[in-house]
Design an enzyme around this catalytic site. Sequence first.
Site, PDB file in Angstrom:
ATOM      1  N   ARG A 104      10.673   7.491  -1.878  1.00 56.23           N
ATOM      2  CA  ARG A 104      12.357   7.247  -2.334  1.00 56.23           C
ATOM      3  C   ARG A 104      12.792   7.276  -3.853  1.00 56.23           C
ATOM      4  O   ARG A 104      13.799   7.480  -4.103  1.00 56.23           O
ATOM      5  CB  ARG A 104      13.151   6.506  -1.324  1.00 56.23           C
ATOM      6  CG  ARG A 104      13.170   7.439   0.031  1.00 56.23           C
ATOM      7  CD  ARG A 104      13.905   5.945   0.194  1.00 56.23           C
ATOM      8  NE  ARG A 104      13.162   5.330   1.805  1.00 56.23           N
ATOM      9  CZ  ARG A 104      13.240   4.567   2.825  1.00 56.23           C
ATOM     10  NH1 ARG A 104      14.672   4.313   2.514  1.00 56.23           N
ATOM     11  NH2 ARG A 104      12.548   3.052   2.749  1.00 56.23           N
ATOM     12  N   ASN A 146      14.125   0.504  -2.305  1.00 58.64           N
ATOM     13  CA  ASN A 146      13.052   0.743  -1.894  1.00 58.64           C
ATOM     14  C   ASN A 146      13.196   2.319  -2.754  1.00 58.64           C
ATOM     15  O   ASN A 146      12.898   3.571  -2.817  1.00 58.64           O
ATOM     16  CB  ASN A 146      13.657   1.749  -0.003  1.00 58.64           C
ATOM     17  CG  ASN A 146      12.950   1.073   0.659  1.00 58.64           C
ATOM     18  OD1 ASN A 146      11.962   0.619   0.652  1.00 58.64           O
ATOM     19  ND2 ASN A 146      14.048  -0.068   1.360  1.00 58.64           N
ATOM     20  N   ALA A 160       0.963  -1.661  -0.288  1.00 61.44           N
ATOM     21  CA  ALA A 160      -0.324  -0.190  -0.045  1.00 61.44           C
ATOM     22  C   ALA A 160       0.840   1.253  -0.289  1.00 61.44           C
ATOM     23  O   ALA A 160       0.430   2.354  -0.263  1.00 61.44           O
ATOM     24  CB  ALA A 160      -1.337   0.263   1.294  1.00 61.44           C
ATOM     25  N   GLN A 204      -6.206  -0.712   1.726  1.00 56.74           N
ATOM     26  CA  GLN A 204      -5.631  -0.215   3.275  1.00 56.74           C
ATOM     27  C   GLN A 204      -5.234   1.586   3.020  1.00 56.74           C
ATOM     28  O   GLN A 204      -5.177   2.063   2.027  1.00 56.74           O
ATOM     29  CB  GLN A 204      -5.040   0.084   3.624  1.00 56.74           C
ATOM     30  CG  GLN A 204      -4.099   0.283   4.971  1.00 56.74           C
ATOM     31  CD  GLN A 204      -2.103   0.126   4.871  1.00 56.74           C
ATOM     32  OE1 GLN A 204      -1.599   0.090   4.273  1.00 56.74           O
ATOM     33  NE2 GLN A 204      -2.079   0.080   6.141  1.00 56.74           N
ATOM     34  N   GLU A 242      13.145  -0.741  15.042  1.00 55.89           N
ATOM     35  CA  GLU A 242      13.081   0.057  13.910  1.00 55.89           C
ATOM     36  C   GLU A 242      14.845   0.992  13.865  1.00 55.89           C
ATOM     37  O   GLU A 242      14.740   1.387  15.369  1.00 55.89           O
ATOM     38  CB  GLU A 242      11.972   0.747  13.202  1.00 55.89           C
ATOM     39  CG  GLU A 242      10.298   0.099  13.123  1.00 55.89           C
ATOM     40  CD  GLU A 242      11.024  -0.484  12.060  1.00 55.89           C
ATOM     41  OE1 GLU A 242      11.498  -0.152  11.137  1.00 55.89           O
ATOM     42  OE2 GLU A 242      11.098  -2.171  12.126  1.00 55.89           O
TER      43      GLU A 242
HETATM   44  C1  UD1 Z   1      10.424  -2.839   7.244  1.00 56.09           C
HETATM   45  C2  UD1 Z   1      10.090  -3.570   8.500  1.00 56.09           C
HETATM   46  C3  UD1 Z   1      11.360  -3.252   8.851  1.00 56.09           C
HETATM   47  C4  UD1 Z   1      12.330  -3.944   7.493  1.00 56.09           C
HETATM   48  C5  UD1 Z   1      11.862  -3.456   6.563  1.00 56.09           C
HETATM   49  C6  UD1 Z   1      12.673  -4.705   5.585  1.00 56.09           C
HETATM   50  C7  UD1 Z   1       8.112  -2.547   9.450  1.00 56.09           C
HETATM   51  C8  UD1 Z   1       7.657  -1.487  11.130  1.00 56.09           C
HETATM   52  N1  UD1 Z   1       9.524  -2.210   9.481  1.00 56.09           N
HETATM   53  O1  UD1 Z   1      10.760  -0.935   7.469  1.00 56.09           O
HETATM   54  O2  UD1 Z   1      11.646  -3.427  10.134  1.00 56.09           O
HETATM   55  O3  UD1 Z   1      13.484  -3.904   8.456  1.00 56.09           O
HETATM   56  O4  UD1 Z   1      10.648  -3.743   5.794  1.00 56.09           O
HETATM   57  O5  UD1 Z   1      12.544  -3.623   4.024  1.00 56.09           O
HETATM   58  O6  UD1 Z   1       7.338  -3.539   9.201  1.00 56.09           O
HETATM   59  N2  UD1 Z   1       2.880  -0.687   4.141  1.00 56.09           N
HETATM   60  C9  UD1 Z   1       1.366  -1.144   4.168  1.00 56.09           C
HETATM   61  N3  UD1 Z   1       0.758  -0.141   4.707  1.00 56.09           N
HETATM   62  C10 UD1 Z   1       1.566   0.834   5.649  1.00 56.09           C
HETATM   63  C11 UD1 Z   1       2.730   1.200   5.555  1.00 56.09           C
HETATM   64  C12 UD1 Z   1       3.223  -0.008   4.617  1.00 56.09           C
HETATM   65  O7  UD1 Z   1       1.466  -1.665   2.539  1.00 56.09           O
HETATM   66  O8  UD1 Z   1       0.844   1.859   6.157  1.00 56.09           O
HETATM   67  C13 UD1 Z   1       3.672  -1.179   2.844  1.00 56.09           C
HETATM   68  C14 UD1 Z   1       4.812  -1.262   2.049  1.00 56.09           C
HETATM   69  O9  UD1 Z   1       3.826  -0.904   0.587  1.00 56.09           O
HETATM   70  C15 UD1 Z   1       5.971  -1.838   1.607  1.00 56.09           C
HETATM   71  C16 UD1 Z   1       5.690  -2.314   3.110  1.00 56.09           C
HETATM   72  O10 UD1 Z   1       4.399  -2.128   4.022  1.00 56.09           O
HETATM   73  O11 UD1 Z   1       5.631  -2.980   0.915  1.00 56.09           O
HETATM   74  C17 UD1 Z   1       6.817  -2.301   4.137  1.00 56.09           C
HETATM   75  O12 UD1 Z   1       6.940  -1.040   3.936  1.00 56.09           O
HETATM   76  P1  UD1 Z   1       8.333   0.804   4.692  1.00 56.09           P
HETATM   77  O13 UD1 Z   1       7.369   1.620   4.888  1.00 56.09           O
HETATM   78  O14 UD1 Z   1       8.898   0.028   3.127  1.00 56.09           O
HETATM   79  O15 UD1 Z   1       8.793  -0.245   5.939  1.00 56.09           O
HETATM   80  P2  UD1 Z   1      10.029  -0.002   6.137  1.00 56.09           P
HETATM   81  O16 UD1 Z   1      10.731   0.996   6.859  1.00 56.09           O
HETATM   82  O17 UD1 Z   1      11.117  -0.417   4.972  1.00 56.09           O
HETATM   83 CA    CA Z   2      10.895  -1.099   2.741  1.00 50.32          CA
END
Ligand code: UD1
Ligand code: CA
Length: 472
Positions: free
Chosen positions: A15, A230, A10, A74, A156
């Site tokens: 980046r 990313n 979602a 979402q 995190e």
């Molecule tokens: C996340 C993990 C981190 C891990 C990393 C690995 C969490 C809190 N952190 O961080 O521990 O090391 O991935 O790559 O989970 N997404 C949604 N809805 C939201 C937020 C995110 O669908 O509300 C999806 C994003 O599209 C993405 C994934 O979840 O595909 C991860 O989200 P992202 O914001 O990239 O998390 P990171 O900060 O990379």
């Molecule tokens: Ca990520």
Amino acid sequence: MPINAIILAAGEGTRMKSSHPKVVHKLLGKPLIWWPVHAAREAGAERIIVVVGHGADEVRAALADEAGIEFVEQTERLGTGHAVKCVRDAIGGFQGPTVVLYGDTPLVTAKTIAKLIDETRTNHNACTVLTFEPDDPTGYGRIVRSEDGALEAIVEHKDCTPEQREELWECNSGIYCFCGRRLSENLDKIQANNVQHEYYLTDMVGIYQEMGEPVAGLLAEDANELLGVNSRVQLAQATYVMQDRINARLMDAGVTMLDPALVWVGPEVTVGRDTELLPMTMLWGKTSIGEDCMIGPNTRLTDVTVADGASIEETVGYSTVIDEGVTVGPRAYLRPGTHLCARAHVGTHVEIKNSTIGEGSKVPHLSYIGDTEMGSGVNIGAGSITCNYDGVFKHRTTIGNDVFVGSDTMMVAPVEIGDGALVGAASCITEDVPAGALALERSEQQVYKGYAAKRMRKLKEEKAKQSAKENK
Ligand code: UD1
Ligand code: CA
């Protein structure tokens, strides 16, 4: 027991600096989201639920060719924990293993996912986290283990103390296997009290730890599998890894590559043994190449089927069928609906669209053949063209067997040239040519004996007069 997979996609992916959602960016011809979907399916997932939000329609469209995928929206991006909560209604009372994957982690293999599921089942874990040790842990959630090595929590990057950032190298990959029942029962315990004010899915580890539920971290053997995408730089890095993997697999199966770094092959492409792929070859979609073929250099084929023993040089092709022993190029353009029958030859600077070129027929130089049915043993002279378009409608050209078309011939469709007919060079054919006939459409040649020399003499005399005048 069946397995469910939830794929989070979602997020916007700021980046990437893109107007499109991150997970539709392509890696070897397939959107990022395609890869975890396929890995999950290959690992045995029965239901695959993709959480979409930012650019939801584009993400749905990117997976339009994949059967049986469910989408949950979402509407607010409140974190990975919130994203999983959105799926709870869809999974209902499902009790089995529930794999969570991130749409931006495309390199994970089915084998690794299967291992994670196995680990969860065997130990009755509430959650097993797939961890890894990247070269640079910046940005990733860090794994906190107790003195005896047990998984304690995930912190995190943004929430880490400076010491934790320095010391903790084991990271969260974003891939987990949960027990479905315990996940839906305890998901609401996640709170948003962190730097980003988000609901972190990673908090489930600490929550289970406190409840005394078994959790574990499984360290992945190959950190490359867990590279998150990313940014565009990471997208290029992921492409290298996948290209390497696919090309190594092809070479192991008997395909030759002069330089594997300069060959790009999509995941659904097949290539037969003893085929050689030359530099700057890209094979996309459902392309399949037979044995003993020579493909490239500088060739891009999308959804093209090539039988054994074909040679395709410097060519771009889409949705085309090429039978055995055909030779194409250099520099041909094959458009959808083209069928080149056995041993046909399509040569240099030739474009073919929606046409059949019969067995052993040749279109060797500088031609356009569109909407044409051509028999076998035909020879099309250089520069000949089917005029298939009248500005509004497309019309068909039919050419029988063993027809000889002289160079620079225009065939204005709809038109039919019968078996064994002969068309004189430079003709503009607007009417059907019966089998065995000669068709000629050009004005008669005039010959004036001695005229050329006489003209030259006259011009030279004029020039001499002019020079004399100027030198006065
Ligand atoms: C996340 C993990 C981190 C891990 C990393 C690995 C969490 C809190 N952190 O961080 O521990 O090391 O991935 O790559 O989970 N997404 C949604 N809805 C939201 C937020 C995110 O669908 O509300 C999806 C994003 O599209 C993405 C994934 O979840 O595909 C991860 O989200 P992202 O914001 O990239 O998390 P990171 O900060 O990379
Ligand atoms: Ca990520």
